[in-house]
Design an enzyme around this catalytic site. Structure first.
Site, PDB file in Angstrom:
ATOM      1  N   LEU A   1      -7.100  -1.759 -22.240  1.00  0.00           N
ATOM      2  CA  LEU A   1      -6.513  -0.950 -21.167  1.00  0.00           C
ATOM      3  C   LEU A   1      -7.554  -0.515 -20.134  1.00  0.00           C
ATOM      4  CD1 LEU A   1      -4.195   0.870 -19.991  1.00  0.00           C
ATOM      5  CD2 LEU A   1      -4.914   2.612 -21.644  1.00  0.00           C
TER       6      LEU A   1
ATOM      7  N   GLN B   1      -9.755  10.128 -22.738  1.00  0.00           N
ATOM      8  CA  GLN B   1      -9.495   9.612 -24.084  1.00  0.00           C
ATOM      9  C   GLN B   1     -10.107  10.528 -25.140  1.00  0.00           C
ATOM     10  OE1 GLN B   1     -10.741   5.539 -24.713  1.00  0.00           O
ATOM     11  NE2 GLN B   1      -9.588   5.396 -26.624  1.00  0.00           N
TER      12      GLN B   1
ATOM     13  N   ARG C   1       1.204   1.411  -7.389  1.00  0.00           N
ATOM     14  CA  ARG C   1       0.735   0.037  -7.201  1.00  0.00           C
ATOM     15  C   ARG C   1      -0.092  -0.399  -8.414  1.00  0.00           C
ATOM     16  NH1 ARG C   1      -2.443  -2.302  -1.868  1.00  0.00           N
ATOM     17  NH2 ARG C   1      -1.924  -4.482  -2.258  1.00  0.00           N
TER      18      ARG C   1
ATOM     19  N   ARG D   1     -10.060  -1.813 -19.066  1.00  0.00           N
ATOM     20  CA  ARG D   1     -10.512  -2.862 -18.137  1.00  0.00           C
ATOM     21  C   ARG D   1      -9.796  -2.739 -16.788  1.00  0.00           C
ATOM     22  NH1 ARG D   1     -12.890  -7.372 -20.236  1.00  0.00           N
ATOM     23  NH2 ARG D   1     -13.346  -7.803 -18.048  1.00  0.00           N
TER      24      ARG D   1
ATOM     25  N   SER E   1     -12.229  11.977 -27.912  1.00  0.00           N
ATOM     26  CA  SER E   1     -13.645  11.711 -28.188  1.00  0.00           C
ATOM     27  C   SER E   1     -13.907  11.614 -29.678  1.00  0.00           C
ATOM     28  CB  SER E   1     -14.495  12.840 -27.591  1.00  0.00           C
ATOM     29  OG  SER E   1     -15.800  12.775 -28.126  1.00  0.00           O
TER      30      SER E   1
ATOM     31  N   ARG F   1       0.377  -7.175 -18.200  1.00  0.00           N
ATOM     32  CA  ARG F   1       0.388  -6.863 -19.638  1.00  0.00           C
ATOM     33  C   ARG F   1       1.755  -6.772 -20.286  1.00  0.00           C
ATOM     34  NH1 ARG F   1      -4.931  -7.360 -21.451  1.00  0.00           N
ATOM     35  NH2 ARG F   1      -6.323  -6.464 -19.909  1.00  0.00           N
TER      36      ARG F   1
ATOM     37  N   ARG G   1     -19.525   7.568 -36.653  1.00  0.00           N
ATOM     38  CA  ARG G   1     -18.377   6.763 -36.188  1.00  0.00           C
ATOM     39  C   ARG G   1     -18.699   5.274 -36.109  1.00  0.00           C
ATOM     40  NH1 ARG G   1     -18.124   7.968 -29.644  1.00  0.00           N
ATOM     41  NH2 ARG G   1     -20.368   8.017 -29.347  1.00  0.00           N
TER      42      ARG G   1
ATOM     43  N   ARG H   1     -16.700  11.871 -30.875  1.00  0.00           N
ATOM     44  CA  ARG H   1     -17.815  12.788 -31.170  1.00  0.00           C
ATOM     45  C   ARG H   1     -17.274  14.154 -31.554  1.00  0.00           C
ATOM     46  NH1 ARG H   1     -21.773  12.764 -26.178  1.00  0.00           N
ATOM     47  NH2 ARG H   1     -23.241  13.611 -27.680  1.00  0.00           N
TER      48      ARG H   1
ATOM     49  N   SER I   1       0.837  -1.209   0.000  1.00  0.00           N
ATOM     50  CA  SER I   1       0.000   0.000   0.000  1.00  0.00           C
ATOM     51  C   SER I   1       0.874   1.262   0.000  1.00  0.00           C
ATOM     52  CB  SER I   1      -0.966   0.003   1.183  1.00  0.00           C
ATOM     53  OG  SER I   1      -0.250   0.037   2.392  1.00  0.00           O
TER      54      SER I   1
HETATM   55  C1  LIG Z   1      -3.759 -12.213 -21.323  1.00  0.00           C
HETATM   56  C2  LIG Z   1      -5.089 -11.639 -20.967  1.00  0.00           C
HETATM   57  C3  LIG Z   1      -6.231 -12.107 -21.566  1.00  0.00           C
HETATM   58  C4  LIG Z   1      -7.482 -11.576 -21.239  1.00  0.00           C
HETATM   59  N1  LIG Z   1      -8.592 -12.043 -21.849  1.00  0.00           N
HETATM   60  C5  LIG Z   1      -9.818 -11.572 -21.519  1.00  0.00           C
HETATM   61  C6  LIG Z   1     -11.014 -12.068 -22.121  1.00  0.00           C
HETATM   62  O1  LIG Z   1     -10.974 -12.953 -22.960  1.00  0.00           O
HETATM   63  N2  LIG Z   1     -12.205 -11.539 -21.759  1.00  0.00           N
HETATM   64  C7  LIG Z   1     -12.300 -10.549 -20.799  1.00  0.00           C
HETATM   65  O2  LIG Z   1     -13.411 -10.115 -20.479  1.00  0.00           O
HETATM   66  N3  LIG Z   1     -11.186 -10.048 -20.227  1.00  0.00           N
HETATM   67  C8  LIG Z   1      -9.964 -10.524 -20.548  1.00  0.00           C
HETATM   68  N4  LIG Z   1      -8.839 -10.007 -19.964  1.00  0.00           N
HETATM   69  C9  LIG Z   1      -8.992  -8.881 -19.025  1.00  0.00           C
HETATM   70  C10 LIG Z   1      -8.916  -9.341 -17.551  1.00  0.00           C
HETATM   71  O3  LIG Z   1      -9.925 -10.268 -17.257  1.00  0.00           O
HETATM   72  C11 LIG Z   1      -9.073  -8.128 -16.625  1.00  0.00           C
HETATM   73  O4  LIG Z   1     -10.368  -7.563 -16.756  1.00  0.00           O
HETATM   74  C12 LIG Z   1      -8.082  -7.022 -16.897  1.00  0.00           C
HETATM   75  O5  LIG Z   1      -6.809  -7.549 -17.143  1.00  0.00           O
HETATM   76  C13 LIG Z   1      -8.013  -6.086 -15.699  1.00  0.00           C
HETATM   77  O6  LIG Z   1      -7.384  -6.785 -14.649  1.00  0.00           O
HETATM   78  P1  LIG Z   1      -7.710  -6.555 -13.125  1.00  0.00           P
HETATM   79  O7  LIG Z   1      -9.174  -6.740 -12.908  1.00  0.00           O
HETATM   80  O8  LIG Z   1      -6.774  -7.371 -12.308  1.00  0.00           O
HETATM   81  O9  LIG Z   1      -7.226  -5.030 -13.005  1.00  0.00           O
HETATM   82  P2  LIG Z   1      -7.794  -3.751 -12.272  1.00  0.00           P
HETATM   83  O10 LIG Z   1      -9.160  -3.415 -12.704  1.00  0.00           O
HETATM   84  O11 LIG Z   1      -6.723  -2.717 -12.497  1.00  0.00           O
HETATM   85  O12 LIG Z   1      -7.833  -4.138 -10.767  1.00  0.00           O
HETATM   86  C14 LIG Z   1      -6.644  -4.254  -9.998  1.00  0.00           C
HETATM   87  C15 LIG Z   1      -6.903  -5.201  -8.857  1.00  0.00           C
HETATM   88  O13 LIG Z   1      -7.818  -4.575  -7.962  1.00  0.00           O
HETATM   89  C16 LIG Z   1      -8.693  -5.556  -7.419  1.00  0.00           C
HETATM   90  N5  LIG Z   1     -10.065  -5.236  -7.839  1.00  0.00           N
HETATM   91  C17 LIG Z   1     -10.443  -4.269  -8.735  1.00  0.00           C
HETATM   92  N6  LIG Z   1     -11.775  -4.238  -8.836  1.00  0.00           N
HETATM   93  C18 LIG Z   1     -12.249  -5.208  -8.017  1.00  0.00           C
HETATM   94  C19 LIG Z   1     -13.562  -5.667  -7.698  1.00  0.00           C
HETATM   95  N7  LIG Z   1     -14.660  -5.138  -8.240  1.00  0.00           N
HETATM   96  N8  LIG Z   1     -13.693  -6.664  -6.805  1.00  0.00           N
HETATM   97  C20 LIG Z   1     -12.612  -7.226  -6.225  1.00  0.00           C
HETATM   98  N9  LIG Z   1     -11.327  -6.852  -6.492  1.00  0.00           N
HETATM   99  C21 LIG Z   1     -11.153  -5.846  -7.382  1.00  0.00           C
HETATM  100  C22 LIG Z   1      -8.237  -6.905  -7.949  1.00  0.00           C
HETATM  101  O14 LIG Z   1      -7.299  -7.467  -7.056  1.00  0.00           O
HETATM  102  C23 LIG Z   1      -7.539  -6.530  -9.252  1.00  0.00           C
HETATM  103  O15 LIG Z   1      -6.582  -7.483  -9.679  1.00  0.00           O
HETATM  104  C24 LIG Z   1      -7.583 -10.537 -20.273  1.00  0.00           C
HETATM  105  C25 LIG Z   1      -6.408 -10.066 -19.664  1.00  0.00           C
HETATM  106  C26 LIG Z   1      -5.178 -10.591 -19.998  1.00  0.00           C
HETATM  107  C27 LIG Z   1      -3.940 -10.054 -19.319  1.00  0.00           C
END
Ligand SMILES: Cc1cc2nc3c(=O)[nH]c(=O)nc-3n(C[C@H](O)[C@H](O)[C@H](O)COP(=O)(O)OP(=O)(O)OC[C@H]3O[C@@H](n4cnc5c(N)ncnc54)[C@H](O)[C@@H]3O)c2cc1C
Length: 212
Positions: free
Chosen positions: A81, A91, A163, A83, A93, A172, A145, A95, A59
């Site tokens: 990204l 980002q 972190r 995700r 736009s 990644r 678009r 629009r 932390s």
């Molecule tokens: C090689 C690869 C293949 C992938 N393929 C797919 C795919 O086919 N389909 C798909 O949908 N996605 C896919 N993903 C995306 C993946 O599932 C994650 O959504 C994405 O990598 C974000 O990761 P994260 O949730 O750990 O990260 P972040 O959102 O940055 O979260 C960081 C950390 O915070 C914690 N955290 C965040 N939010 C929560 C929550 N709501 N509850 C509990 N803990 C939380 C977790 O410990 C998490 O690891 C892929 C990713 C990789 C690297």
């Protein structure tokens, strides 16, 4: 090729992380914090950051943050990204920008294959052409678009604490398993942050990244 630029970073980030670590150990009482952060004691600093790693006191890494602007990358890449929920984003736009002003990102496999490149370039030009026609009928950019390809270029500003950056690199950095473009983005962002905080982003700690 993706361009990355560091827009903002916590000043003396490693000093701040060291401060966070010392604070938790209540070293303030004997004045140790002042000494530690104001004197240029490089070895002490490295030892403290190492302690954060070894004790999994991750932390502390949330105390420093950085914003990076990435451009010349596709919306396919940014879709992956964003995700990563703990970053904040701004980002370009679609629009407010007319799609034909933007280029399409060409994946290396397509670039290396003359027939594939020809087909992809044709489709990209067609999508721009249809966009222009839709606009000439009075369709607004937010609807025109819809005919653009996901491979269209974009730019995005990414803000996160250290972190979150470590977690992003952990997931990644390597391709495979990561898709090549987001791996390139991770590697370039890592290169920037390594300069600012070598003891945080140094690969010698990589085995511990999985816990971050
Ligand atoms: C090689 C690869 C293949 C992938 N393929 C797919 C795919 O086919 N389909 C798909 O949908 N996605 C896919 N993903 C995306 C993946 O599932 C994650 O959504 C994405 O990598 C974000 O990761 P994260 O949730 O750990 O990260 P972040 O959102 O940055 O979260 C960081 C950390 O915070 C914690 N955290 C965040 N939010 C929560 C929550 N709501 N509850 C509990 N803990 C939380 C977790 O410990 C998490 O690891 C892929 C990713 C990789 C690297």
């Amino acid at each position: 090729l993706i361009n990355v630029k560091l827009l903002k970073c916590t000043e003396n980030p490693e000093r701040l992380l060291e401060f966070a670590y010392l604070l938790c150990r209540n070293l303030e009482e004997d004045g140790e914090i002042d000494q530690k952060i104001h004197l240029d004691r490089e070895n002490e600093l490295i030892a403290r950051i190492e302690s954060i790693w070894r004790n999994k006191h991750f932390s502390c890494f949330e105390e420093a943050s950085a914003t990076i602007l990435a451009s010349k990358l596709s919306r396919i890449c940014t879709h992956q990204l964003v995700r990563h929920r703990l970053f904040s984003y701004k980002q370009l736009s679609m629009r407010s920008v007319e799609a034909p002003e933007l280029q399409f990102i060409v994946p290396p496999t397509i670039k290396a294959h003359s027939k594939a490149l020809e087909d992809y370039s044709w489709l990209a030009e067609q999508s721009h052409e249809v966009y222009r026609r839709l606009r000439s009928y009075g369709i607004p950019p937010e609807d025109a678009r819809f005919c653009s390809l996901d491979g269209i270029e974009t730019q995005i500003a990414i803000t996160g604490n250290f972190r979150t950056w470590l977690h992003f690199f952990n997931m990644r950095f390597k391709s495979p398993p990561s898709q090549w473009e987001i791996a390139e983005l991770a590697q370039k962002c890592h290169g920037l942050l390594l300069e600012y905080a070598p003891n945080v982003f140094d690969f010698k700690y990589q085995p511990l990244w999985e816990y971050v």
